[in-house]
Design an enzyme around this catalytic site. Structure first.
Site: not given
Lengths: 132, 75
Positions: B13-14
């Site tokens: 992430c992200p």
């Protein structure tokens, strides 16, 4: 779907906080939410031109883990947020003045210019405000 | 069969979201993008991403900790 703009006041030089700011800014921007980041105090050093990750980022145990696991680079994430969404970054004019820096001391392609805190706070009145 | 496939396995992430946003730019309106990811937060992330960007999450499934999302570009 329009979301309230996100305003991030980034002051800390800690890697962990800069990383979180970069994650929030990039995700917000690609989620079609306007994002503005105001960089001041120790955080400005992370954006000095020509530094590698070891020079750029200083922190604790989680910073070491981020480097070991090759987590996405914070400065790169900010750049991707600008490329893919409505992300503006401002360099604190006071921080630049104290350091004796001009805008060209900072990484190319990230900042939209110098800005004063009063203007940033004024713009942020109708958005969501986060301090890191 | 999706119009485009994005392999985001192993990305933290992200990055899956950022890469999906970039890939969607090359998908024609009404076309589909399949994203394959291993980030355990991706299920909720892609639900939120599609909700906020106005794209349609047509399918979300998991097979042995590998997630697959089918997104229809509608915005």
């Amino acid at each position: 779907m329009a979301s309230a703009p996100l305003y991030i006041l980034l002051c800390s030089g800690e890697h962990e906080k800069i990383q979180m700011a970069a994650m929030m800014a990039s995700v917000g921007a690609v989620s079609e939410r306007p994002v503005e980041v105001f960089v001041s105090m120790n955080a400005i050093f992370a954006f000095a031109k020509g530094r590698g990750p070891d020079e750029r980022y200083h922190g604790g145990a989680f910073s070491r883990a981020l480097k070991e696991k090759r987590a996405p680079d914070a400065v790169t994430l900010f750049g991707q947020g600008k490329e893919l969404g409505d992300l503006k970054m401002w360099a604190c004019s006071m921080a630049l003045d104290v350091q004796g820096w001009e805008m060209d001391a900072l990484e190319d392609g990230l900042f939209d210019g110098p800005l004063g805190l009063t203007k940033f706070l004024s713009d942020a009145e109708n958005g969501q405000f986060v301090t890191l | 069969m999706a119009d485009q496939v994005l392999d985001a396995k192993g990305l933290n992430c992200p990055l899956p979201i950022l890469k999906a946003k970039k890939a969607l730019k090359d998908v024609p309106m009404g076309g589909t993008l399949q994203v394959i990811a291993t980030d355990p937060g991706a299920v909720k992330d892609f639900e939120a991403f599609c909700r906020t960007t106005g794209n349609e999450l047509m399918e979300s499934k998991e097979d042995d900790k590998v997630f697959s999302f089918l997104i229809k570009r509608t915005s």
